[in-house]
Design an enzyme around this catalytic site. Structure first.
Site, PDB file in Angstrom:
ATOM      1  N   TYR A   1      -2.691   2.110  11.898  1.00 57.38           N
ATOM      2  CA  TYR A   1      -2.962   3.289  11.444  1.00 57.38           C
ATOM      3  C   TYR A   1      -4.795   3.770  11.242  1.00 57.38           C
ATOM      4  O   TYR A   1      -5.518   2.582  11.027  1.00 57.38           O
ATOM      5  CB  TYR A   1      -2.382   3.591  10.115  1.00 57.38           C
ATOM      6  CG  TYR A   1      -0.964   3.516   9.835  1.00 57.38           C
ATOM      7  CD1 TYR A   1      -0.201   4.439  10.226  1.00 57.38           C
ATOM      8  CD2 TYR A   1      -0.385   2.256   9.656  1.00 57.38           C
ATOM      9  CE1 TYR A   1       1.083   4.239  10.432  1.00 57.38           C
ATOM     10  CE2 TYR A   1       0.927   2.119   9.735  1.00 57.38           C
ATOM     11  CZ  TYR A   1       1.612   2.947  10.093  1.00 57.38           C
ATOM     12  OH  TYR A   1       3.050   2.984  10.390  1.00 57.38           O
TER      13      TYR A   1
ATOM     14  N   TYR B   1     -16.733   3.571   6.362  1.00 55.48           N
ATOM     15  CA  TYR B   1     -15.372   3.294   6.333  1.00 55.48           C
ATOM     16  C   TYR B   1     -14.849   3.855   7.863  1.00 55.48           C
ATOM     17  O   TYR B   1     -13.984   3.397   8.518  1.00 55.48           O
ATOM     18  CB  TYR B   1     -14.491   4.048   5.438  1.00 55.48           C
ATOM     19  CG  TYR B   1     -12.993   4.281   5.451  1.00 55.48           C
ATOM     20  CD1 TYR B   1     -12.136   3.265   5.332  1.00 55.48           C
ATOM     21  CD2 TYR B   1     -12.544   5.684   5.803  1.00 55.48           C
ATOM     22  CE1 TYR B   1     -10.703   3.550   5.204  1.00 55.48           C
ATOM     23  CE2 TYR B   1     -11.109   5.659   5.886  1.00 55.48           C
ATOM     24  CZ  TYR B   1     -10.271   4.811   5.757  1.00 55.48           C
ATOM     25  OH  TYR B   1      -8.815   4.984   5.934  1.00 55.48           O
TER      26      TYR B   1
ATOM     27  N   GLY C   1       0.874  -1.067  -0.075  1.00 55.45           N
ATOM     28  CA  GLY C   1       0.139  -0.023  -0.011  1.00 55.45           C
ATOM     29  C   GLY C   1       1.001   1.201   0.094  1.00 55.45           C
ATOM     30  O   GLY C   1       2.103   1.179  -0.032  1.00 55.45           O
TER      31      GLY C   1
ATOM     32  N   ASP D   1      -8.921  10.498  10.525  1.00 55.09           N
ATOM     33  CA  ASP D   1      -9.637  11.643  10.984  1.00 55.09           C
ATOM     34  C   ASP D   1     -11.254  11.197  10.694  1.00 55.09           C
ATOM     35  O   ASP D   1     -12.024  12.160  11.289  1.00 55.09           O
ATOM     36  CB  ASP D   1      -9.406  12.943  10.425  1.00 55.09           C
ATOM     37  CG  ASP D   1      -9.658  12.912   9.151  1.00 55.09           C
ATOM     38  OD1 ASP D   1      -8.841  12.498   8.183  1.00 55.09           O
ATOM     39  OD2 ASP D   1     -10.874  13.505   8.520  1.00 55.09           O
TER      40      ASP D   1
ATOM     41  N   THR E   1      -9.495   0.423   2.234  1.00 57.67           N
ATOM     42  CA  THR E   1      -9.375   1.947   2.175  1.00 57.67           C
ATOM     43  C   THR E   1     -10.326   2.561   1.071  1.00 57.67           C
ATOM     44  O   THR E   1     -10.289   3.787   0.818  1.00 57.67           O
ATOM     45  CB  THR E   1      -8.040   2.446   1.955  1.00 57.67           C
ATOM     46  OG1 THR E   1      -7.576   1.567   0.766  1.00 57.67           O
ATOM     47  CG2 THR E   1      -7.115   2.103   3.116  1.00 57.67           C
TER      48      THR E   1
ATOM     49  N   ASP F   1       1.974  -9.283   2.076  1.00 61.45           N
ATOM     50  CA  ASP F   1       0.602  -8.680   1.593  1.00 61.45           C
ATOM     51  C   ASP F   1      -0.383  -9.824   1.423  1.00 61.45           C
ATOM     52  O   ASP F   1       0.039 -10.986   2.080  1.00 61.45           O
ATOM     53  CB  ASP F   1       0.902  -8.055   0.222  1.00 61.45           C
ATOM     54  CG  ASP F   1       1.435  -9.132  -0.742  1.00 61.45           C
ATOM     55  OD1 ASP F   1       1.166 -10.277  -0.737  1.00 61.45           O
ATOM     56  OD2 ASP F   1       1.811  -8.884  -1.729  1.00 61.45           O
TER      57      ASP F   1
ATOM     58  N   LYS G   1     -12.993   1.695  11.038  1.00 58.98           N
ATOM     59  CA  LYS G   1     -11.666   2.216  11.479  1.00 58.98           C
ATOM     60  C   LYS G   1     -11.822   2.444  12.979  1.00 58.98           C
ATOM     61  O   LYS G   1     -10.794   2.055  13.787  1.00 58.98           O
ATOM     62  CB  LYS G   1     -11.004   3.536  10.736  1.00 58.98           C
ATOM     63  CG  LYS G   1     -11.014   3.260   9.238  1.00 58.98           C
ATOM     64  CD  LYS G   1      -9.891   2.092   8.972  1.00 58.98           C
ATOM     65  CE  LYS G   1      -8.431   2.672   9.500  1.00 58.98           C
ATOM     66  NZ  LYS G   1      -7.403   1.797   8.901  1.00 58.98           N
TER      67      LYS G   1
ATOM     68  N   ASP H   1      -2.960 -11.932   4.853  1.00 58.78           N
ATOM     69  CA  ASP H   1      -4.471 -11.592   4.524  1.00 58.78           C
ATOM     70  C   ASP H   1      -5.234 -11.325   5.543  1.00 58.78           C
ATOM     71  O   ASP H   1      -5.555 -12.442   6.339  1.00 58.78           O
ATOM     72  CB  ASP H   1      -4.802 -12.929   3.518  1.00 58.78           C
ATOM     73  CG  ASP H   1      -6.091 -12.621   2.830  1.00 58.78           C
ATOM     74  OD1 ASP H   1      -6.894 -11.658   3.429  1.00 58.78           O
ATOM     75  OD2 ASP H   1      -6.702 -13.260   2.157  1.00 58.78           O
TER      76      ASP H   1
ATOM     77  N   ALA I   1      -5.406  -2.236   5.004  1.00 64.97           N
ATOM     78  CA  ALA I   1      -6.672  -1.794   5.396  1.00 64.97           C
ATOM     79  C   ALA I   1      -7.717  -1.742   4.480  1.00 64.97           C
ATOM     80  O   ALA I   1      -7.175  -2.041   3.123  1.00 64.97           O
ATOM     81  CB  ALA I   1      -6.709  -0.135   6.098  1.00 64.97           C
TER      82      ALA I   1
HETATM   83  P1  NDP Z   1      -3.739   1.836   0.685  1.00 62.00           P
HETATM   84  O1  NDP Z   1      -5.147   1.479  -0.005  1.00 62.00           O
HETATM   85  O2  NDP Z   1      -2.714   2.378  -0.315  1.00 62.00           O
HETATM   86  O3  NDP Z   1      -3.177   0.248   1.026  1.00 62.00           O
HETATM   87  C1  NDP Z   1      -3.941  -0.443   1.836  1.00 62.00           C
HETATM   88  C2  NDP Z   1      -3.311  -1.901   1.689  1.00 62.00           C
HETATM   89  O4  NDP Z   1      -3.846  -2.606   2.376  1.00 62.00           O
HETATM   90  C3  NDP Z   1      -3.125  -2.143  -0.054  1.00 62.00           C
HETATM   91  O5  NDP Z   1      -2.000  -2.728  -0.324  1.00 62.00           O
HETATM   92  C4  NDP Z   1      -4.252  -3.465  -0.021  1.00 62.00           C
HETATM   93  O6  NDP Z   1      -4.086  -4.366  -0.712  1.00 62.00           O
HETATM   94  C5  NDP Z   1      -4.065  -3.865   1.461  1.00 62.00           C
HETATM   95  N1  NDP Z   1      -5.210  -4.950   1.798  1.00 62.00           N
HETATM   96  C6  NDP Z   1      -6.541  -4.546   1.420  1.00 62.00           C
HETATM   97  N2  NDP Z   1      -7.423  -5.667   1.821  1.00 62.00           N
HETATM   98  C7  NDP Z   1      -6.578  -6.569   2.592  1.00 62.00           C
HETATM   99  C8  NDP Z   1      -6.472  -7.836   3.014  1.00 62.00           C
HETATM  100  N3  NDP Z   1      -7.722  -8.593   3.047  1.00 62.00           N
HETATM  101  N4  NDP Z   1      -5.386  -8.454   3.640  1.00 62.00           N
HETATM  102  C9  NDP Z   1      -4.181  -7.782   3.537  1.00 62.00           C
HETATM  103  N5  NDP Z   1      -4.121  -6.571   2.923  1.00 62.00           N
HETATM  104  C10 NDP Z   1      -5.016  -6.037   2.322  1.00 62.00           C
HETATM  105  O7  NDP Z   1      -3.853   2.468   1.900  1.00 62.00           O
HETATM  106  P2  NDP Z   1      -2.892   3.637   2.497  1.00 62.00           P
HETATM  107  O8  NDP Z   1      -1.438   3.049   2.568  1.00 62.00           O
HETATM  108  O9  NDP Z   1      -3.119   4.960   2.039  1.00 62.00           O
HETATM  109  O10 NDP Z   1      -3.381   3.463   4.138  1.00 62.00           O
HETATM  110  C11 NDP Z   1      -2.705   3.082   5.272  1.00 62.00           C
HETATM  111  C12 NDP Z   1      -3.425   3.188   6.638  1.00 62.00           C
HETATM  112  O11 NDP Z   1      -3.613   4.599   6.657  1.00 62.00           O
HETATM  113  C13 NDP Z   1      -4.784   2.533   6.435  1.00 62.00           C
HETATM  114  O12 NDP Z   1      -5.121   2.023   7.641  1.00 62.00           O
HETATM  115  C14 NDP Z   1      -5.763   3.735   6.268  1.00 62.00           C
HETATM  116  O13 NDP Z   1      -7.026   3.484   6.783  1.00 62.00           O
HETATM  117  C15 NDP Z   1      -5.014   4.851   6.812  1.00 62.00           C
HETATM  118  N6  NDP Z   1      -5.462   6.283   6.226  1.00 62.00           N
HETATM  119  C16 NDP Z   1      -5.384   6.273   4.860  1.00 62.00           C
HETATM  120  C17 NDP Z   1      -5.737   7.521   4.297  1.00 62.00           C
HETATM  121  C18 NDP Z   1      -5.621   7.907   2.870  1.00 62.00           C
HETATM  122  O14 NDP Z   1      -5.919   9.058   2.403  1.00 62.00           O
HETATM  123  N7  NDP Z   1      -5.085   7.043   2.006  1.00 62.00           N
HETATM  124  C19 NDP Z   1      -6.089   8.611   5.254  1.00 62.00           C
HETATM  125  C20 NDP Z   1      -6.377   8.371   6.532  1.00 62.00           C
HETATM  126  C21 NDP Z   1      -5.943   7.161   7.155  1.00 62.00           C
HETATM  127  P3  NDP Z   1      -4.489  -4.438  -2.339  1.00 62.00           P
HETATM  128  O15 NDP Z   1      -3.658  -3.582  -2.925  1.00 62.00           O
HETATM  129  O16 NDP Z   1      -3.964  -5.896  -2.799  1.00 62.00           O
HETATM  130  O17 NDP Z   1      -5.769  -4.203  -2.538  1.00 62.00           O
END
Ligand code: NDP
Length: 307
Positions: free
Chosen positions: A107, A133, A10, A110, A70, A30, A137, A44, A68
């Site tokens: 993580y 969502y 992610g 807000d 997301t 992942d 969270k 997973d 997460a």
């Molecule tokens: P991303 O969407 O970029 O990354 C989330 C990752 O979680 C992806 O790699 C996704 O994999 C993986 N994922 C989804 N489902 C599963 C599963 N069942 N098992 C394992 N992995 C899974 O998110 P961010 O890096 O942006 O977010 C990081 C954290 O920050 C999260 O907790 C998010 O809630 C929080 N956050 C993010 C914000 C934002 O603006 N993005 C704002 C505030 C908080 P795949 O790519 O294969 O789907």
């Protein structure tokens, strides 16, 4: 130190692979790891038993969960899956971390708040999520606090990364294609780089791991983690366009219109006030959060120099 990183691909997970590397041995997984890795470790979050078994086998000192659900809008129509990944599995993850005395780093967002007012949220303000969502969270936060003594939960906002899609890239593409664009001007927050989040995480882990056993529990808790300053999506877009022009990029766009959230219907309701007060984090870990423009300009420069 052995660190188990979940969600390695992610936005934040990718940067964590870099930032955590100097701290020790990092096992980065992942959701497909069980199929692709020879040792069958599972990362997973939709397979809680396999995940628990992986933790029991690896016995890491620290678990960093960057995985997460997301997809904020999609969560409105997939609440069960969002809840499983963002909340239910975390109860088990936290329990397993607690059993082996590991720190669990996680993580949040807000979006646990209702977005009212214009004061930056502090960690113990009353939560009232507006979306599925946000609610999932918040439930995840609660499961971690209840089940794992040694936890750090970083609430962040408006995350971007150089890798993959992001708001700035989308704005630039649209500004090259169209002469008119509408961008929301009544949601206020701070764009926060995944690299900044990862670097602060590494620093915080180092701090809790090198402090005396007695002091550790005092640092456990929820912390806001966001770049300093504030902006709207509209002003953020303007910053992107100004920087692009400074790099000699030609934009077709001649008219950027401010639109309100009420005029831009989405399945999930987003908070208007996404400001986060980061004083608790700064005081606890001795960190300085740079102005949001610093990271965004850096990301844009890297991106634009390749064009
Ligand atoms: P991303 O969407 O970029 O990354 C989330 C990752 O979680 C992806 O790699 C996704 O994999 C993986 N994922 C989804 N489902 C599963 C599963 N069942 N098992 C394992 N992995 C899974 O998110 P961010 O890096 O942006 O977010 C990081 C954290 O920050 C999260 O907790 C998010 O809630 C929080 N956050 C993010 C914000 C934002 O603006 N993005 C704002 C505030 C908080 P795949 O790519 O294969 O789907």
């Amino acid at each position: 130190m052995h660190i188990l990183l979940l969600g390695k691909n992610g936005q934040v997970g990718w940067e964590l692979q870099r930032a955590l590397a100097p701290l020790g041995t990092v096992t980065a997984l992942d959701r497909h790891s069980a199929e692709t890795s020879p040792n069958k470790y599972s990362g997973d979050l939709s397979q809680p038993e396999a995940l628990a078994k992986t933790i029991q086998m690896l016995k890491p000192d620290v678990i960093v969960n960057a995985a997460a659900y997301t997809a904020v809008d999609k969560a409105e129509s997939e609440p069960g899956l969002a809840r499983q990944i963002n909340a239910d599995t975390l109860a088990l993850l936290a329990t397993e971390a607690n059993k082996i005395g590991a720190w669990l780093i996680h993580y949040s967002t807000d979006y646990v708040f209702n977005g009212e007012g214009d004061t930056p949220w502090v960690e113990d303000d009353i939560t009232a999520p507006l979306s599925v969502y946000g609610a999932t969270k918040l439930a995840g936060e609660n499961f971690i606090v209840q089940n794992c003594h040694q936890h750090l939960i970083f609430r962040t906002s408006w995350v971007y990364a150089t890798r993959g899609a992001n708001f700035a890239k989308t704005m630039l593409r649209l500004a090259k294609e169209r002469d008119e664009l509408g961008v929301i001007n009544d949601q206020i927050g701070a764009p926060t780089g995944a690299d900044l989040i990862a670097d602060c995480t590494a620093h915080a882990i180092r701090t809790v791991m090198t402090q005396g056993q007695q002091q550790k529990p005092s640092l456990a808790g929820i912390y806001n983690l966001a770049a300093s300053g504030e902006t709207s999506w509209f002003d953020y877009a303007n910053h992107v366009f100004t920087t692009a022009k400074e790099h000699g990029i030609h934009l077709k766009l001649t008219s950027l219109n401010a639109i309100s959230t009420a005029d831009y219907a989405t399945p999930a309701t987003r908070p208007l006030n996404s400001r986060l007060n980061t004083q608790k984090l700064s005081a606890a870990f001795g960190l300085t959060l740079p102005p949001w423009q610093q990271g965004v300009t850096r990301m844009l420069t890297e991106m634009l120099e390749q064009q």
